[in-house]
Design an enzyme around this catalytic site. Sequence first.
Site, PDB file in Angstrom:
ATOM      1  CE  LYS A 117      -4.348  -1.584   1.730  1.00 47.14           C
ATOM      2  NZ  LYS A 117      -5.438  -1.459   2.675  1.00 47.14           N
ATOM      3  CE  LYS A 200      -6.316  -7.622  -2.155  1.00 46.68           C
ATOM      4  NZ  LYS A 200      -6.447  -7.077  -0.796  1.00 46.68           N
ATOM      5  CE  LYS A 203     -12.560  -2.547   0.475  1.00 46.65           C
ATOM      6  NZ  LYS A 203     -13.536  -2.929   1.452  1.00 46.65           N
TER       7      LYS A 203
HETATM    8  P1  TYM Z   1     -10.634  -5.515   3.857  1.00 43.60           P
HETATM    9  O1  TYM Z   1     -11.643  -4.489   4.194  1.00 43.60           O
HETATM   10  O2  TYM Z   1      -9.542  -5.163   2.902  1.00 43.60           O
HETATM   11  O3  TYM Z   1     -11.329  -6.820   3.324  1.00 43.60           O
HETATM   12  C1  TYM Z   1     -12.375  -7.406   4.056  1.00 43.60           C
HETATM   13  C2  TYM Z   1     -12.347  -8.919   3.933  1.00 43.60           C
HETATM   14  O4  TYM Z   1     -12.469  -9.296   2.555  1.00 43.60           O
HETATM   15  C3  TYM Z   1     -11.399 -10.158   2.204  1.00 43.60           C
HETATM   16  N1  TYM Z   1     -11.023  -9.903   0.815  1.00 43.60           N
HETATM   17  C4  TYM Z   1     -10.850 -10.871  -0.090  1.00 43.60           C
HETATM   18  N2  TYM Z   1     -10.992 -12.205  -0.005  1.00 43.60           N
HETATM   19  C5  TYM Z   1     -10.751 -12.935  -1.125  1.00 43.60           C
HETATM   20  N3  TYM Z   1     -10.374 -12.364  -2.307  1.00 43.60           N
HETATM   21  C6  TYM Z   1     -10.229 -11.034  -2.437  1.00 43.60           C
HETATM   22  N4  TYM Z   1      -9.879 -10.494  -3.602  1.00 43.60           N
HETATM   23  C7  TYM Z   1     -10.478 -10.222  -1.286  1.00 43.60           C
HETATM   24  N5  TYM Z   1     -10.439  -8.882  -1.047  1.00 43.60           N
HETATM   25  C8  TYM Z   1     -10.767  -8.709   0.235  1.00 43.60           C
HETATM   26  C9  TYM Z   1     -10.266  -9.788   3.148  1.00 43.60           C
HETATM   27  O5  TYM Z   1      -9.315 -10.829   3.266  1.00 43.60           O
HETATM   28  C10 TYM Z   1     -11.009  -9.530   4.429  1.00 43.60           C
HETATM   29  O6  TYM Z   1     -11.277 -10.744   5.100  1.00 43.60           O
HETATM   30  N6  TYM Z   1      -7.630  -5.458   7.858  1.00 43.60           N
HETATM   31  C11 TYM Z   1      -8.869  -5.972   7.325  1.00 43.60           C
HETATM   32  C12 TYM Z   1     -10.095  -5.585   8.135  1.00 43.60           C
HETATM   33  C13 TYM Z   1      -9.993  -5.873   9.601  1.00 43.60           C
HETATM   34  C14 TYM Z   1     -10.177  -7.138  10.212  1.00 43.60           C
HETATM   35  C15 TYM Z   1     -10.044  -6.899  11.620  1.00 43.60           C
HETATM   36  C16 TYM Z   1     -10.432  -8.419   9.734  1.00 43.60           C
HETATM   37  C17 TYM Z   1      -9.779  -4.974  10.580  1.00 43.60           C
HETATM   38  N7  TYM Z   1      -9.798  -5.568  11.796  1.00 43.60           N
HETATM   39  C18 TYM Z   1     -10.131  -7.933  12.536  1.00 43.60           C
HETATM   40  C19 TYM Z   1     -10.534  -9.465  10.670  1.00 43.60           C
HETATM   41  C20 TYM Z   1     -10.378  -9.202  12.048  1.00 43.60           C
HETATM   42  C21 TYM Z   1      -9.076  -5.418   5.925  1.00 43.60           C
HETATM   43  O7  TYM Z   1      -8.538  -4.417   5.575  1.00 43.60           O
HETATM   44  O8  TYM Z   1      -9.984  -6.102   5.204  1.00 43.60           O
END
Ligand code: TYM
Length: 337
Positions: A117, A200, A203
């Site tokens: 990032k 990947k 968004k």
């Molecule tokens: P975030 O908001 O980027 O994504 C949310 C969830 O979606 C999954 N994900 C994907 N899975 C499969 N293929 C993809 N292309 C894909 N894009 C996104 C992510 O793996 C995630 O599970 N840091 C985390 C949010 C967070 C969190 C937490 C998660 C904050 N605190 C505590 C679990 C526990 C994040 O940025 O996810």
Amino acid sequence: MTEPTFTPRVFSGIKPSGGLTLGNYLGAIKRFVGMQGAMDTMYCVVDLHAITVWQDPKELAHATREVAAGYLAAGLDPAQSTLFNQSRVSAHAELGWIFNCVARVGWMNRMTQFKDKAGSNAEKVSLGLYAYPSLMAADILLYHATHVPVGEDQKQHVELTRDIAAKFNHDFGVDFFPMTDPVIDGPATRVMNLRDGSKKMSKSGESDMERINMRDDADTIAKKFKKAKTDPEPLPETLDGLKGRAEARNLVDIYAALSDTTSEAVIAEYAGAGWGRFKPALADLAVDKLAPISTEMSRLMDDPAEIDRILADGAARARAIAEPILARTYDIVGLLR
Ligand code: TYM
């Protein structure tokens, strides 16, 4: 010393930054729904994580409600799961600070997502983006969560959560925080970009054609799958035949996840099929699964007060679990309260 036993509890979250993608749905939300009922489940809209990069305040509020609407529309039930937005429970930020003092700079420097990032801009990104994984550890450990369903890209952050818990327990001579397990299962824990199978689906990718958004209409979904990059070969007889064919493999995995089956079963059904047959079938399946969710999201978004009520109610329930754990943490650290 015997290990303390922790009551099984699921915690996970999604950032309200931009809209939800098919990656979020298959890698996270759909799997969240699958775990509901089997254990105590808590699903958060992690707004404090979203602001580690600039968010327009009005859009942030909208995106927060939209992730909540996605949760509800996909089948999360506020009577069975605790649904809330992170900033409503101030204990996340408080425990996050304590973990900033436990985690080591060297650990943060190994986080691949930060490197991706920040890129060549590492001097200019916010301090919050760098500290982000320790806030994520706080999200999880504040509830003594034992299971964290996430996509593959979050695995390293959950492993860091274990390191933070272990160091805290060791430094203070307690067995207070559990060793949380990441739950990364099923065919779509890493949904790839439709135009480049080495990246990947996200968004924030440059072109909208790279991703399926949960709120894309049927024509857009069909067009995106039709234009998705593939190769000239038909689908093979076995999964092994997809080695080195990242884009083809991705479409098969998406099909499997959407239809609740395995990639092997999809290959068995479509062995020898060309893209002219497989892509329209995939598009129809995706529309079939996503359209009702998207329609329900629109209906929910027409009544933001109801979404706010659900999130506030969930936050009150979350606080009731978080506050005693934070209080005990303060006592362990020696902070007077
Ligand atoms: P975030 O908001 O980027 O994504 C949310 C969830 O979606 C999954 N994900 C994907 N899975 C499969 N293929 C993809 N292309 C894909 N894009 C996104 C992510 O793996 C995630 O599970 N840091 C985390 C949010 C967070 C969190 C937490 C998660 C904050 N605190 C505590 C679990 C526990 C994040 O940025 O996810």
